[in-house]
Design a protein around this motif. Sequence first.
Motif, PDB file in Angstrom:
ATOM      1  N   HIS A 185     -15.898  -1.157   8.333  1.00 56.44           N
ATOM      2  CA  HIS A 185     -14.766  -1.814   7.681  1.00 56.44           C
ATOM      3  C   HIS A 185     -13.661  -0.788   7.502  1.00 56.44           C
ATOM      4  O   HIS A 185     -13.650  -0.083   6.495  1.00 56.44           O
ATOM      5  CB  HIS A 185     -15.151  -2.335   6.295  1.00 56.44           C
ATOM      6  CG  HIS A 185     -16.323  -3.247   6.312  1.00 56.44           C
ATOM      7  ND1 HIS A 185     -16.190  -4.594   6.498  1.00 56.44           N
ATOM      8  CD2 HIS A 185     -17.635  -3.021   6.157  1.00 56.44           C
ATOM      9  CE1 HIS A 185     -17.380  -5.153   6.465  1.00 56.44           C
ATOM     10  NE2 HIS A 185     -18.278  -4.231   6.257  1.00 56.44           N
ATOM     11  N   PRO A 186     -12.739  -0.656   8.463  1.00 59.35           N
ATOM     12  CA  PRO A 186     -11.611   0.248   8.220  1.00 59.35           C
ATOM     13  C   PRO A 186     -10.832  -0.271   7.008  1.00 59.35           C
ATOM     14  O   PRO A 186     -10.824  -1.479   6.744  1.00 59.35           O
ATOM     15  CB  PRO A 186     -10.760   0.124   9.486  1.00 59.35           C
ATOM     16  CG  PRO A 186     -11.596  -0.586  10.482  1.00 59.35           C
ATOM     17  CD  PRO A 186     -12.587  -1.389   9.729  1.00 59.35           C
ATOM     18  N   LEU A 187     -10.236   0.639   6.259  1.00 61.32           N
ATOM     19  CA  LEU A 187      -9.470   0.217   5.091  1.00 61.32           C
ATOM     20  C   LEU A 187      -8.126  -0.331   5.544  1.00 61.32           C
ATOM     21  O   LEU A 187      -7.286   0.411   6.044  1.00 61.32           O
ATOM     22  CB  LEU A 187      -9.277   1.399   4.141  1.00 61.32           C
ATOM     23  CG  LEU A 187     -10.578   2.100   3.732  1.00 61.32           C
ATOM     24  CD1 LEU A 187     -10.284   3.290   2.845  1.00 61.32           C
ATOM     25  CD2 LEU A 187     -11.502   1.135   3.032  1.00 61.32           C
ATOM     26  N   GLU A 188      -7.965  -1.623   5.396  1.00 58.68           N
ATOM     27  CA  GLU A 188      -6.689  -2.224   5.776  1.00 58.68           C
ATOM     28  C   GLU A 188      -5.602  -1.727   4.832  1.00 58.68           C
ATOM     29  O   GLU A 188      -5.889  -1.331   3.715  1.00 58.68           O
ATOM     30  CB  GLU A 188      -6.784  -3.750   5.689  1.00 58.68           C
ATOM     31  CG  GLU A 188      -7.637  -4.336   6.788  1.00 58.68           C
ATOM     32  CD  GLU A 188      -8.002  -5.763   6.462  1.00 58.68           C
ATOM     33  OE1 GLU A 188      -7.145  -6.477   5.901  1.00 58.68           O
ATOM     34  OE2 GLU A 188      -9.149  -6.140   6.737  1.00 58.68           O
ATOM     35  N   ASN A 189      -4.385  -1.801   5.277  1.00 54.57           N
ATOM     36  CA  ASN A 189      -3.237  -1.322   4.492  1.00 54.57           C
ATOM     37  C   ASN A 189      -3.199   0.197   4.391  1.00 54.57           C
ATOM     38  O   ASN A 189      -2.337   0.744   3.738  1.00 54.57           O
ATOM     39  CB  ASN A 189      -3.197  -1.876   3.069  1.00 54.57           C
ATOM     40  CG  ASN A 189      -2.973  -3.370   3.059  1.00 54.57           C
ATOM     41  OD1 ASN A 189      -3.168  -4.038   4.064  1.00 54.57           O
ATOM     42  ND2 ASN A 189      -2.554  -3.896   1.936  1.00 54.57           N
ATOM     43  N   LEU A 190      -4.174   0.880   4.985  1.00 57.14           N
ATOM     44  CA  LEU A 190      -4.110   2.331   5.038  1.00 57.14           C
ATOM     45  C   LEU A 190      -4.067   2.735   6.504  1.00 57.14           C
ATOM     46  O   LEU A 190      -4.680   2.088   7.352  1.00 57.14           O
ATOM     47  CB  LEU A 190      -5.329   2.968   4.380  1.00 57.14           C
ATOM     48  CG  LEU A 190      -5.495   2.817   2.865  1.00 57.14           C
ATOM     49  CD1 LEU A 190      -6.688   3.646   2.395  1.00 57.14           C
ATOM     50  CD2 LEU A 190      -4.257   3.237   2.103  1.00 57.14           C
ATOM     51  N   THR A 191      -3.352   3.825   6.792  1.00 58.09           N
ATOM     52  CA  THR A 191      -3.274   4.292   8.172  1.00 58.09           C
ATOM     53  C   THR A 191      -4.555   5.045   8.535  1.00 58.09           C
ATOM     54  O   THR A 191      -5.403   5.289   7.678  1.00 58.09           O
ATOM     55  CB  THR A 191      -2.076   5.237   8.353  1.00 58.09           C
ATOM     56  OG1 THR A 191      -2.278   6.351   7.481  1.00 58.09           O
ATOM     57  CG2 THR A 191      -0.769   4.546   8.008  1.00 58.09           C
ATOM     58  N   LEU A 192      -4.649   5.413   9.806  1.00 55.89           N
ATOM     59  CA  LEU A 192      -5.801   6.177  10.289  1.00 55.89           C
ATOM     60  C   LEU A 192      -6.043   7.410   9.426  1.00 55.89           C
ATOM     61  O   LEU A 192      -7.151   7.627   8.926  1.00 55.89           O
ATOM     62  CB  LEU A 192      -5.545   6.562  11.756  1.00 55.89           C
ATOM     63  CG  LEU A 192      -6.448   7.565  12.437  1.00 55.89           C
ATOM     64  CD1 LEU A 192      -7.905   7.198  12.308  1.00 55.89           C
ATOM     65  CD2 LEU A 192      -6.068   7.666  13.908  1.00 55.89           C
ATOM     66  N   ILE A 193      -5.012   8.195   9.214  1.00 63.49           N
ATOM     67  CA  ILE A 193      -5.228   9.445   8.476  1.00 63.49           C
ATOM     68  C   ILE A 193      -5.557   9.175   7.008  1.00 63.49           C
ATOM     69  O   ILE A 193      -6.387   9.860   6.409  1.00 63.49           O
ATOM     70  CB  ILE A 193      -4.034  10.413   8.616  1.00 63.49           C
ATOM     71  CG1 ILE A 193      -4.406  11.753   7.989  1.00 63.49           C
ATOM     72  CG2 ILE A 193      -2.776   9.861   7.980  1.00 63.49           C
ATOM     73  CD1 ILE A 193      -3.654  12.916   8.504  1.00 63.49           C
ATOM     74  N   GLU A 194      -4.946   8.143   6.452  1.00 64.43           N
ATOM     75  CA  GLU A 194      -5.248   7.827   5.047  1.00 64.43           C
ATOM     76  C   GLU A 194      -6.699   7.398   4.870  1.00 64.43           C
ATOM     77  O   GLU A 194      -7.343   7.704   3.866  1.00 64.43           O
ATOM     78  CB  GLU A 194      -4.297   6.726   4.543  1.00 64.43           C
ATOM     79  CG  GLU A 194      -2.887   7.244   4.326  1.00 64.43           C
ATOM     80  CD  GLU A 194      -1.869   6.149   4.024  1.00 64.43           C
ATOM     81  OE1 GLU A 194      -0.843   6.455   3.411  1.00 64.43           O
ATOM     82  OE2 GLU A 194      -2.122   4.980   4.394  1.00 64.43           O
ATOM     83  N   ASN A 195      -7.237   6.675   5.881  1.00 62.65           N
ATOM     84  CA  ASN A 195      -8.653   6.328   5.860  1.00 62.65           C
ATOM     85  C   ASN A 195      -9.523   7.572   5.766  1.00 62.65           C
ATOM     86  O   ASN A 195     -10.501   7.605   5.036  1.00 62.65           O
ATOM     87  CB  ASN A 195      -9.017   5.556   7.134  1.00 62.65           C
ATOM     88  CG  ASN A 195      -8.957   4.058   6.948  1.00 62.65           C
ATOM     89  OD1 ASN A 195      -9.948   3.450   6.571  1.00 62.65           O
ATOM     90  ND2 ASN A 195      -7.800   3.464   7.194  1.00 62.65           N
ATOM     91  N   VAL A 196      -9.144   8.580   6.538  1.00 54.38           N
ATOM     92  CA  VAL A 196      -9.957   9.802   6.580  1.00 54.38           C
ATOM     93  C   VAL A 196      -9.788  10.622   5.297  1.00 54.38           C
ATOM     94  O   VAL A 196     -10.690  11.338   4.876  1.00 54.38           O
ATOM     95  CB  VAL A 196      -9.600  10.633   7.833  1.00 54.38           C
ATOM     96  CG1 VAL A 196     -10.409  11.919   7.887  1.00 54.38           C
ATOM     97  CG2 VAL A 196      -9.839   9.816   9.093  1.00 54.38           C
ATOM     98  N   MET A 197      -8.625  10.472   4.644  1.00 53.82           N
ATOM     99  CA  MET A 197      -8.369  11.246   3.423  1.00 53.82           C
ATOM    100  C   MET A 197      -9.273  10.850   2.253  1.00 53.82           C
ATOM    101  O   MET A 197      -9.554  11.663   1.366  1.00 53.82           O
ATOM    102  CB  MET A 197      -6.905  11.068   2.988  1.00 53.82           C
ATOM    103  CG  MET A 197      -5.903  11.829   3.836  1.00 53.82           C
ATOM    104  SD  MET A 197      -4.205  11.224   3.538  1.00 53.82           S
ATOM    105  CE  MET A 197      -3.924  11.725   1.837  1.00 53.82           C
ATOM    106  N   VAL A 198      -9.720   9.579   2.249  1.00 52.12           N
ATOM    107  CA  VAL A 198     -10.392   9.046   1.055  1.00 52.12           C
ATOM    108  C   VAL A 198     -11.582   9.903   0.609  1.00 52.12           C
ATOM    109  O   VAL A 198     -11.692  10.267  -0.565  1.00 52.12           O
ATOM    110  CB  VAL A 198     -10.833   7.581   1.291  1.00 52.12           C
ATOM    111  CG1 VAL A 198     -11.643   7.066   0.127  1.00 52.12           C
ATOM    112  CG2 VAL A 198      -9.606   6.706   1.492  1.00 52.12           C
TER     113      VAL A 198
END
Lengths: 240, 312
Positions: free
Chosen positions: A88-101
């Motif tokens: 489940h990629p985090l919608e409303n977040l970009t690729l890099i923001e997903n990885v930042m979490v």
Amino acid sequence: MIKLKTENLTKSFLGLVAVNKISFSMEEGEILGIIGPNGAGKTTFINLISGIIMPTEGLIEYKGMDITYIPAHERARRGIARTYQLIHPLENLTLIENVMVGSIFAKGHSLKEARNKAEALCHELGLTGLDRDTSRLTILEVKKMEIARALANEPEVLFLDEVMAGLNADEMKDLIAIVQRVALERHLAVGVIEHVMGVIRELTHRVIVLEAGELIAEGKYEEVSNNPRVIEAYLGRGGV
Amino acid sequence: MNRNASRILAALFGVLAVTLPFFAGDYPLQVARNIMMYMALAITWDMLLRSGQISFGIAGLFGIGAYSAILSVIRAGMPAWFSILFAAIFSGVVAFVIGFLILRLRAMYFSIVTLALGEIFRIIIHNLHDFTGGPEGVVIQKGVIFGGNANSLYWLVLAGLAVALAASFWFEKSKIHFALTAIRNNEISAQSSGIDIFRWLLLAFVVTSAIQGLLGGIFVQSYGFATPDAVFSADFTLLPLAMALLGGVYSTTGPIFGAILLGLASEWLKLKIPYGHLVVYGIIIVIVILFMPQGLRQLVRRTSHSADGRSA
């Protein structure tokens, strides 16, 4: 050095025993295959270790500490990371923001620090176009992002749940090389659930086989794949 | 409309909001106060929604704030301005306590319980006759704050809106944004990234509830009285919800534009079809949910994308 071990780990759902008295251990730097037919309890086993569900009985030890009943987010912070079969990629977040979490919450880095670390991680895994929306990624990129998200926790133990599913042969090769490299560089203990036996043979040092919630065999891939009990579990009695 | 255009539009509204008292009469000021009050509530509702939790409890916490403000003035002799702060703190504390009970619930169970809580607060205040004045409510004998000066009351509501805006930007620009978005997307994978779900939900619930309480305090101080039916009115839940849905959820700008559009429309409709304007509200909610679940923001984005020659 042993990173993770379980003793008699058991989970039953209203009397149905999904994981039955499994004892195993994982060493630093080891890539362990976890195989077994559908419904064998592989994902349940990983869910128990990552704390998504709590066991009915048994013990989980991580670096010598009892973590059997501590919450999932706390295990993530201590260094146990995983990917999910259904991503489940985090919608409303970009690729890099997903990885930042993971970097932000598992390691407590500031947003700026987390962005730098995520950039380096994406670069390492060959991900580009970091400000893209996740709905625009290819399937290989989604898989890499899922691995990057887990690595952002800076884990010592990593579980990959069917991370190769849906990839073609070339893409699998690419991903196998990546997993081998990150495991080696970080001295990770990696657990790999996989149905593609070629991947297990290529990637893992050792294999455990689950069937109906029980650990029925353990050893190198070649030994295990010739074990009559394992062949029976996959093909049934009287199988070829 | 790209990001720049919406920034310019927002700046224009900002300038208008600050200069309005210098040239507008009492009626436009009153309308603007109303819109800003609902706008602030819409923003707080959206802030919690960003975690995936749909609250129907705005009116409940607004009402708690209103009553704690008015009773602290009447029963404890607190100064009016301080009672507004007290309202925020009191609503925040109430949210903190009930948060432990209800933030384990999800989806419609959470929504229904928040709806019920508002009703429970209303009934309690209805029945504590000696302390709260019961169904007839209470009146501040020394009158409205600032002696009822229309400009001062306007500034007070604008200050309440500024608090909501500041909190919303804080939610958008900090770690909270990542936590709430991850929780909304998938709680299980959020935990695997080290997110303590309960802690972040509690933070969002307490902050939004405290602001709702603050607004209740401002409301009650600018009218000088409170009755259970007035301050726990379902309007305080439904109108902000409709505004945020219309403008577009998960953002600060969506509720702002939604509030301006619906606020002005309802003022006009009130004159044309008294009481009927609520029917129009209902229809708008239905249309938005059916055809543009992400509100006008989505619609505007889509058209600007196709104007750029890109597909939506």
